[in-house]
Design an enzyme around this catalytic site. Sequence first.
Site, short mmCIF file in Angstrom:
data_model
loop_
_atom_site.label_atom_id
_atom_site.label_comp_id
_atom_site.label_asym_id
_atom_site.label_seq_id
_atom_site.Cartn_x
_atom_site.Cartn_y
_atom_site.Cartn_z
N GLN A 205 -14.54 2.31 2.18
CA GLN A 205 -13.97 1.78 1.15
C GLN A 205 -13.67 3.23 0.15
OE1 GLN A 205 -16.21 -1.13 -1.33
NE2 GLN A 205 -14.62 -1.41 -2.94
N HIS B 136 -6.85 -5.99 2.97
CA HIS B 136 -5.80 -5.29 3.70
C HIS B 136 -5.06 -6.28 4.41
CE1 HIS B 136 -6.66 -0.97 2.87
NE2 HIS B 136 -7.93 -1.24 2.78
N HIS C 46 -10.32 -5.61 -2.34
CA HIS C 46 -9.20 -5.73 -1.98
C HIS C 46 -9.23 -6.21 -0.41
CE1 HIS C 46 -10.16 -1.53 -1.52
NE2 HIS C 46 -9.56 -1.42 -0.55
N ASP D 130 0.85 -1.10 -0.16
CA ASP D 130 0.06 0.01 0.09
C ASP D 130 0.97 1.14 0.07
OD1 ASP D 130 -3.14 0.53 1.19
OD2 ASP D 130 -1.79 2.38 1.21
N ASN E 138 -12.97 -3.40 3.57
CA ASN E 138 -13.95 -2.38 3.44
C ASN E 138 -14.92 -2.58 2.16
OD1 ASN E 138 -12.83 -1.53 5.70
ND2 ASN E 138 -11.19 0.04 4.50
#
Length: 136
Positions: free
Chosen positions: A95, A103, A101, A32, A88
Site C-alpha cells: 500500500q 484496484h 482503494h 490509475d 493492498n
Amino acid sequence: MKDENCIFCRIANGEIPSRTIYEDERFRVFLDLSPAAKGHALIVPKEHYANLYELPEDLAADVMRLAKRQAAVMTEKLSCDGFQLVQNNGKCAGQTVFHFHMHLIPRYRSDGQNIAWEPGSPSDAELDGVKAQILS
Ligand code: 5GP
Ligand code: ZN
C-alpha cells in the site's frame, strides 16, 4: 470524514481532476496514473478510511458489488482477456496511498505483467499450526 492532506480524498471529492469512469454519492472510480495494464482503475470511497480494517462492512460489501459491475462493463468495452482485483493494506503489503482503494486491473494475454507471489511450501504441521492460530 475527509482528510485535506489525502490525495485520494481530494480526487474522490472532485477537488483534483481525474479520469472518472464511474461516480455516485459514495464512490468514484478513476483511471490509475501508472497503470499495470490498459484500463487499470481504482474504486475509491469518498469518505476517508485508511484501509480495509477501517472500512465499514456495508461499504466493503458495496465495493465488491461495484467491482463486479465495473468488471463486466470494462471487460466488454476493453475486450480484455481476464480481470484482476487487487487490494493492498499496509506498507509491507504494497500500500502506497493510505486511503482505502480497490484496484480494477483488466488483463490481456500479451500484457507482460506479473502480479504474483512466490508460492511457499509449508509442511502439514505448519499448515495445521496456522489454522489453529487463526481459530484460537
Ligand atoms: P497502492 O500501492 O496504495 O495499492 O496503490 C496506489 C495506486 O494509486 C498506484 O497504482 C498509483 O499508481 C495510484 N496513484 C497514486 N497517486 C495517484 C494520483 O494522483 N492519481 C491517480 N489517478 N492515481 C494515483
Ligand atoms: Zn483520504
